[in-house]
Design an enzyme around this catalytic site. Structure first.
Site, PDB file in Angstrom:
ATOM      1  N   LYS A  13       0.809  -1.218   0.000  1.00 54.02           N
ATOM      2  CA  LYS A  13       0.000   0.000   0.000  1.00 54.02           C
ATOM      3  C   LYS A  13       0.846   1.274   0.000  1.00 54.02           C
ATOM      4  CE  LYS A  13      -0.878   0.176   4.997  1.00 54.02           C
ATOM      5  NZ  LYS A  13      -0.018  -0.958   5.359  1.00 54.02           N
ATOM      6  N   ARG A  88      -5.314   3.223  12.028  1.00 52.89           N
ATOM      7  CA  ARG A  88      -5.013   1.790  12.174  1.00 52.89           C
ATOM      8  C   ARG A  88      -6.086   1.065  12.982  1.00 52.89           C
ATOM      9  NH1 ARG A  88       0.469   0.438  11.033  1.00 52.89           N
ATOM     10  NH2 ARG A  88       1.797   2.256  10.858  1.00 52.89           N
ATOM     11  N   ARG A 127      12.511 -10.947   0.875  1.00 54.67           N
ATOM     12  CA  ARG A 127      13.224  -9.662   0.861  1.00 54.67           C
ATOM     13  C   ARG A 127      14.630  -9.826   1.421  1.00 54.67           C
ATOM     14  NH1 ARG A 127       9.108  -5.322   3.646  1.00 54.67           N
ATOM     15  NH2 ARG A 127       7.535  -5.199   2.007  1.00 54.67           N
ATOM     16  N   ARG A 160      16.046  -9.325   7.167  1.00 52.86           N
ATOM     17  CA  ARG A 160      15.815  -8.562   8.403  1.00 52.86           C
ATOM     18  C   ARG A 160      14.845  -9.304   9.322  1.00 52.86           C
ATOM     19  NH1 ARG A 160      15.186  -2.810   5.523  1.00 52.86           N
ATOM     20  NH2 ARG A 160      13.282  -3.840   4.872  1.00 52.86           N
ATOM     21  N   ARG A 171       2.850  -9.886  12.944  1.00 52.37           N
ATOM     22  CA  ARG A 171       2.373  -8.566  12.489  1.00 52.37           C
ATOM     23  C   ARG A 171       1.016  -8.689  11.787  1.00 52.37           C
ATOM     24  NH1 ARG A 171       6.996  -6.150   8.963  1.00 52.37           N
ATOM     25  NH2 ARG A 171       5.695  -4.298   8.908  1.00 52.37           N
TER      26      ARG A 171
END
Length: 213
Positions: A13, A88, A127, A160, A171
């Site tokens: 997003k 949020r 990633r 990471r 998350r």
């Protein structure tokens, strides 16, 4: 045109928000950026927010909305803005709606970039980041020329902690608990639009442009 971007972490997003901002000539506003700017410029609201942050506490919704309204009152927002990372939670959305109503204003679109959890886990666990120069790669979509080595500076690339599957799943759980209810909230307001975030970045953007126009 006032737009709120919704979507799980890793749904893309933020990338879409930047592309929208560029196409329509409106600012891309992320709450993290506004907090940093207010703290750096030592504004009254920034100093108040810093007190909470220094104590490791969340900045209260009312203060966050005050800082946000201060930002959207600036000249570059007169034709609209794209909000990324706020609201949020339902309480934040309600405070924002009420504050905008007082100004005879309202959000025009809430765009949900919808991506299934398993796609997000695969996407984020692929990633790789260079901790030396900050360059980012993806082992499938944007691989480095030499596996595990940064093209730009030759340092080793790392996965990471934020992108490890167990962290991503955690998350996502927080997202579903806190942010998912916003989908219903903005559906009831009649402004929610959903796009298929599993598609190519450009295709997702084209879906969004057709909604906005």
């Amino acid at each position: 045109m006032k737009i709120i971007m919704l979507g799980a972490p890793g749904a893309g997003k933020g990338t879409q928000a930047k592309m929208i901002a560029e196409k329509y000539g409106i600012p891309h506003i992320s709450t993290g950026d506004i907090f940093r700017a207010n703290i750096k410029n030592a504004t009254e609201l920034g100093m108040e927010a810093k007190k909470y942050m220094d104590e490791g506490k969340l900045v209260p919704d009312e203060l966050t909305v005050k800082i946000l309204l201060d930002r959207v009152a600036q000249d570059d927002c007169k034709n609209g803005y794209v909000l990324d990372g706020f609201p949020r939670t339902i309480p934040q959305a309600e405070v924002l709606t009420a504050a905008l109503e007082k100004m005879n204003d309202a959000v025009d679109f809430a765009i949900d970039v919808n991506v299934p959890d398993e796609n997000i886990v695969n996407r984020m666990s692929g990633r790789r980041a260079c901790l030396t120069c900050g360059a980012t790669y993806h082992i499938v979509h944007i691989p480095p020329k030499q596996e595990g080595i940064c093209d730009k500076c030759g340092s080793a690339l790392v996965l990471r902690d934020d992108d490890k599957p167990e962290t991503v799943l955690n998350r996502l759980k927080v997202y579903h608990d806190q942010t998912q209810p916003l989908i219903d909230y903005y559906t009831e307001k009649g402004i929610l639009k959903t796009v298929d975030g599993t598609k190519d970045m450009q295709e997702v953007f084209e879906q969004i442009v057709s909604i906005l126009s």
